[in-house]
Design a protein around this motif. Structure first.
Motif, PDB file in Angstrom:
ATOM      1  N   TYR A  53      28.192  73.833  27.870  1.00 18.68           N
ATOM      2  CA  TYR A  53      28.879  74.812  28.707  1.00 18.68           C
ATOM      3  C   TYR A  53      28.432  74.589  30.144  1.00 18.68           C
ATOM      4  O   TYR A  53      27.331  74.102  30.386  1.00 18.68           O
ATOM      5  N   LYS A  54      29.284  74.970  31.104  1.00 19.64           N
ATOM      6  CA  LYS A  54      28.930  74.729  32.500  1.00 19.64           C
ATOM      7  C   LYS A  54      29.363  75.879  33.385  1.00 19.64           C
ATOM      8  O   LYS A  54      30.131  76.752  32.993  1.00 19.64           O
ATOM      9  N   THR A  55      28.845  75.844  34.604  1.00 17.02           N
ATOM     10  CA  THR A  55      29.295  76.697  35.687  1.00 17.02           C
ATOM     11  C   THR A  55      29.211  75.866  36.967  1.00 17.02           C
ATOM     12  O   THR A  55      28.454  74.904  37.029  1.00 17.02           O
ATOM     13  N   VAL A  56      29.990  76.257  37.969  1.00 11.96           N
ATOM     14  CA  VAL A  56      30.078  75.490  39.211  1.00 11.96           C
ATOM     15  C   VAL A  56      29.879  76.421  40.395  1.00 11.96           C
ATOM     16  O   VAL A  56      30.382  77.546  40.393  1.00 11.96           O
ATOM     17  N   GLN A  57      29.150  75.960  41.399  1.00 12.27           N
ATOM     18  CA  GLN A  57      28.976  76.710  42.641  1.00 12.27           C
ATOM     19  C   GLN A  57      29.017  75.733  43.813  1.00 12.27           C
ATOM     20  O   GLN A  57      28.371  74.689  43.781  1.00 12.27           O
ATOM     21  N   GLU A  58      29.763  76.086  44.851  1.00 11.04           N
ATOM     22  CA  GLU A  58      29.805  75.253  46.043  1.00 11.04           C
ATOM     23  C   GLU A  58      28.594  75.556  46.925  1.00 11.04           C
ATOM     24  O   GLU A  58      28.243  76.718  47.126  1.00 11.04           O
ATOM     25  N   SER A  64      27.835  68.613  51.711  1.00  6.78           N
ATOM     26  CA  SER A  64      28.348  69.797  51.043  1.00  6.78           C
ATOM     27  C   SER A  64      29.100  69.373  49.790  1.00  6.78           C
ATOM     28  O   SER A  64      29.843  68.391  49.804  1.00  6.78           O
ATOM     29  N   SER A  65      28.883  70.104  48.692  1.00  3.67           N
ATOM     30  CA  SER A  65      29.458  69.684  47.417  1.00  3.67           C
ATOM     31  C   SER A  65      29.374  70.818  46.406  1.00  3.67           C
ATOM     32  O   SER A  65      28.698  71.822  46.633  1.00  3.67           O
ATOM     33  N   ASN A  66      30.051  70.627  45.288  1.00  6.15           N
ATOM     34  CA  ASN A  66      29.891  71.524  44.150  1.00  6.15           C
ATOM     35  C   ASN A  66      28.632  71.129  43.392  1.00  6.15           C
ATOM     36  O   ASN A  66      28.378  69.947  43.170  1.00  6.15           O
ATOM     37  N   VAL A  67      27.857  72.132  43.008  1.00  4.83           N
ATOM     38  CA  VAL A  67      26.703  71.933  42.135  1.00  4.83           C
ATOM     39  C   VAL A  67      27.126  72.455  40.775  1.00  4.83           C
ATOM     40  O   VAL A  67      27.666  73.559  40.659  1.00  4.83           O
ATOM     41  N   ILE A  68      26.904  71.656  39.737  1.00  3.75           N
ATOM     42  CA  ILE A  68      27.321  72.016  38.388  1.00  3.75           C
ATOM     43  C   ILE A  68      26.086  72.113  37.509  1.00  3.75           C
ATOM     44  O   ILE A  68      25.278  71.184  37.452  1.00  3.75           O
ATOM     45  N   ALA A  69      25.947  73.250  36.829  1.00  2.97           N
ATOM     46  CA  ALA A  69      24.863  73.439  35.871  1.00  2.97           C
ATOM     47  C   ALA A  69      25.474  73.391  34.480  1.00  2.97           C
ATOM     48  O   ALA A  69      26.477  74.048  34.214  1.00  2.97           O
ATOM     49  N   ALA A  70      24.893  72.589  33.598  1.00  2.21           N
ATOM     50  CA  ALA A  70      25.388  72.451  32.233  1.00  2.21           C
ATOM     51  C   ALA A  70      24.276  72.797  31.252  1.00  2.21           C
ATOM     52  O   ALA A  70      23.113  72.457  31.477  1.00  2.21           O
ATOM     53  N   VAL A  71      24.652  73.469  30.169  1.00  2.00           N
ATOM     54  CA  VAL A  71      23.699  73.923  29.162  1.00  2.00           C
ATOM     55  C   VAL A  71      24.240  73.558  27.790  1.00  2.00           C
ATOM     56  O   VAL A  71      25.422  73.789  27.500  1.00  2.00           O
ATOM     57  N   LYS A  72      23.384  72.990  26.944  1.00  2.84           N
ATOM     58  CA  LYS A  72      23.788  72.653  25.576  1.00  2.84           C
ATOM     59  C   LYS A  72      23.257  73.712  24.622  1.00  2.84           C
ATOM     60  O   LYS A  72      22.053  73.924  24.517  1.00  2.84           O
ATOM     61  N   SER A  73      24.177  74.370  23.928  1.00  9.84           N
ATOM     62  CA  SER A  73      23.832  75.379  22.928  1.00  9.84           C
ATOM     63  C   SER A  73      24.407  74.917  21.600  1.00  9.84           C
ATOM     64  O   SER A  73      25.628  74.757  21.482  1.00  9.84           O
ATOM     65  N   GLY A  74      23.539  74.669  20.630  1.00 10.77           N
ATOM     66  CA  GLY A  74      24.007  74.078  19.375  1.00 10.77           C
ATOM     67  C   GLY A  74      24.494  72.670  19.663  1.00 10.77           C
ATOM     68  O   GLY A  74      23.763  71.856  20.193  1.00 10.77           O
ATOM     69  N   ASP A  75      25.751  72.390  19.336  1.00 10.89           N
ATOM     70  CA  ASP A  75      26.327  71.071  19.613  1.00 10.89           C
ATOM     71  C   ASP A  75      27.320  71.104  20.759  1.00 10.89           C
ATOM     72  O   ASP A  75      28.034  70.134  20.992  1.00 10.89           O
TER      73      ASP A  75
END
Length: 156
Positions: free
Chosen positions: A141-146, A127-138
């Motif tokens: 940004y991210k979001t986190v979900q357990e 069990s862990s946090n899953v982090i999604a990261a997105v690069k827009s321009g330079d």
């Protein structure tokens, strides 16, 4: 009439033989096929090191990123995730699992004008946090979900 299984087998052996001859003749070098593989990023141990290898920073701001993953994954070996963003000029997307030995599980480089939407299955050891990261321009940004894992996936 040749059976379908036999036909598939014959095509596969022909393709494998052709690749083998090309490698043997030096026309195709396996090291060149993997030249673009970001081994530093995928081999990074620890979340901060993985962030640094992919984004250049361990400090990523929260942003307009949507991560869809199950709250409880029945099997950590196949956890379905999808990442989407409505940000403009998205050029890269990455998925990290905080407590995996090697946190980076996916890294996509998108073509210009591509819709910022990816999906796939990742492995989670616990069990862990899953982090999604997105690069827009330079900017990243991210979001986190357990995600809670009930059966181990990475060797468990």
């Amino acid at each position: 009439m040749i059976s379908t299984k036999r036909r598939v087998f014959l095509k596969g052996t022909l393709a494998a033989g052709t690749v083998g001859v090309a490698v043997g003749a030096g026309l195709l070098a396996p090291s060149k096929l993997l030249a673009a593989w970001p081994s530093e990023a995928f081999g990074a141990e620890g979340l901060e090191a993985a962030f640094e290898a992919v984004t250049g920073s361990s400090d990523i701001a929260d942003g307009d990123v949507t991560l869809s993953a199950p709250e409880i994954a029945e099997n950590g070996a196949v956890v379905p995730v999808s990442v989407e963003s409505s940000l403009d000029n998205v050029t890269e997307m990455a998925v990290f699992v905080e407590l995996n030995n090697q946190p980076l599980t996916a890294h996509y480089v998108l073509a210009d004008g591509a819709h910022a939407n990816i999906s796939g299955r990742i492995r989670m050891g616990e069990s862990s946090n899953v982090i999604a990261a997105v690069k827009s321009g330079d900017t990243w940004y991210k979001t986190v979900q357990e995600v809670k894992v009930t059966v181990g996936g990475c060797g468990g």
